[in-house]
Design an enzyme around this catalytic site. Sequence first.
Site, PDB file in Angstrom:
ATOM      1  N   HIS A  79      -3.698  15.400 -29.862  1.00 41.84           N
ATOM      2  CA  HIS A  79      -3.551  14.529 -28.691  1.00 41.84           C
ATOM      3  C   HIS A  79      -4.123  15.287 -27.493  1.00 41.84           C
ATOM      4  CE1 HIS A  79      -1.286  12.536 -25.414  1.00 41.84           C
ATOM      5  NE2 HIS A  79      -1.068  11.546 -26.254  1.00 41.84           N
ATOM      6  N   ASP A 100       3.181  20.956 -31.397  1.00 43.77           N
ATOM      7  CA  ASP A 100       3.419  19.750 -30.610  1.00 43.77           C
ATOM      8  C   ASP A 100       4.134  18.757 -31.536  1.00 43.77           C
ATOM      9  OD1 ASP A 100       3.281  17.265 -29.479  1.00 43.77           O
ATOM     10  OD2 ASP A 100       1.083  17.223 -29.289  1.00 43.77           O
ATOM     11  N   GLN A 135       5.326  13.645 -32.274  1.00 44.28           N
ATOM     12  CA  GLN A 135       5.453  12.676 -33.373  1.00 44.28           C
ATOM     13  C   GLN A 135       6.234  13.260 -34.549  1.00 44.28           C
ATOM     14  OE1 GLN A 135       4.377   9.563 -33.057  1.00 44.28           O
ATOM     15  NE2 GLN A 135       3.233   9.866 -31.167  1.00 44.28           N
ATOM     16  N   LYS A 180      10.220   9.335 -27.432  1.00 49.20           N
ATOM     17  CA  LYS A 180       9.719   8.925 -28.757  1.00 49.20           C
ATOM     18  C   LYS A 180      10.808   9.057 -29.821  1.00 49.20           C
ATOM     19  CE  LYS A 180       5.080  10.492 -27.641  1.00 49.20           C
ATOM     20  NZ  LYS A 180       4.142   9.375 -27.487  1.00 49.20           N
ATOM     21  N   CYS A 186      -5.377   8.582 -26.823  1.00 53.44           N
ATOM     22  CA  CYS A 186      -5.423   9.939 -26.249  1.00 53.44           C
ATOM     23  C   CYS A 186      -5.861  10.965 -27.290  1.00 53.44           C
ATOM     24  CB  CYS A 186      -4.078  10.341 -25.644  1.00 53.44           C
ATOM     25  SG  CYS A 186      -3.554   9.280 -24.316  1.00 53.44           S
TER      26      CYS A 186
END
Length: 421
Positions: A138, A215, A218, A241, A379
């Site tokens: 991302h 990261d 997700q 999220k 993104c």
Amino acid sequence: MNTAVSTAPAGNLAAPSFDVERARADFPILSRSVHGKPLAFLDSGASAQKPRQVIDAISRCYEAEYANIHRGVYELSARATEAYEGARVRVQQFVNARSASEIVFTKGATEAINLVAASWGGTFLGEGDEVVLSVLEHHANIVPWQLLRERTGIVLKVVPTDETGAFPLDACEALVGPRTKLVALTHVSNVLGTVVPVAEVVRIAHAHDALVLIDGAQGIVHQPVDVQALDVDFYCFSGHKLYGPSGIGVLYGREALLRAMPPWQGGGDMIERVTFERTTFAPPPARFEAGTPPIAAAAGLHAALDYVASLDAAAVAAHEHDLLAYASERLGALNSIRLYGTAPEKAAIVSFTMDDVHPHDIGTILDRAGVAVRVGHHCAQPLMDHFDIAGTVRASFGLYNTRADIDRLIDGLDEVREIFA
Ligand code: PMP
């Protein structure tokens, strides 16, 4: 537990035992209609909907316990401080960090990565030092490193992918060398759902004395995360999220690393002593939390983590697996659809294009049918460049989605085909 899912055909799969209808009843927004149609919300990858428990926790904070935190000598401030620091302890337990001081609250995953790049990167990286990223990233895990490159002359190396969108561990290993200081990767691709084998990446990086930042924006949504078992150095995610509120996120960092890192923003709450000549700083995590933090959002995040933890993680994973397999099978059966991201290890995200129809047109027609999907580059423009496309349609699933939502998506795509025939 690895709950990554695969794209095995769904035809013979029995629907899993997770009581999705009961879970759906927790999410008030799911009962509203859009353009006169029931809502089929397939954009949880962008931001998940919130259960009543989270909404109530935020209301409760403002109704009964709200005041600015820290330093207040009065009862309400003490209670609010307790709640805020209690949320930190909840996060610590949720990701199995060693100590609550390893948990820094940020605005979200983006701010967490910027914090590491500015503070750790700005202090410990110099000309020629290498940071390894992947083409799956991302923009939040690309641009902060480019900004750092402009300041310091670091070198960015990029792990490629193939036509399936898989993460090639061997290619990653080949890029990690004596100048590598950090491997910074997404846990799960927000476009393709590809699951990156974090534990293996950590072994490779640590063998070269490089650190690992994951990261997890997700990743943590689709599988339990244990930062000690994964042995990562930094892990970050966004509350919104994970069924929590927007405006709050988390940076986990090993205590010794955080202690060695200078502040990246200055202001109230992050100092020990201020004079005009010299200021000394609070220890982590306060050192990295300048200014009034997201007080009510922390209460909401606490409730979101309690909510997720109250569910049977294996049953939710099986449910999401079923959704992914069912969506992959139904989309795969449509002639005009091209699916992107067919790596063996996948989370519940599908991306596709349709012959001769722009993703924005598809998204607009689906919206009229009450089906919410995301369209565009997500993104992740370097990944779009890899596939030589401008964008995709993305359906990303949350624990509250059902096969019926996917049927609505397929019906909507039939409509698109009729319109563009
Ligand atoms: N990384 C990934 C993989 C994401 O999907 C996102 C959100 N789309 C982010 C980072 C950024 O998250 P936020 O905007 O909440 O900071």
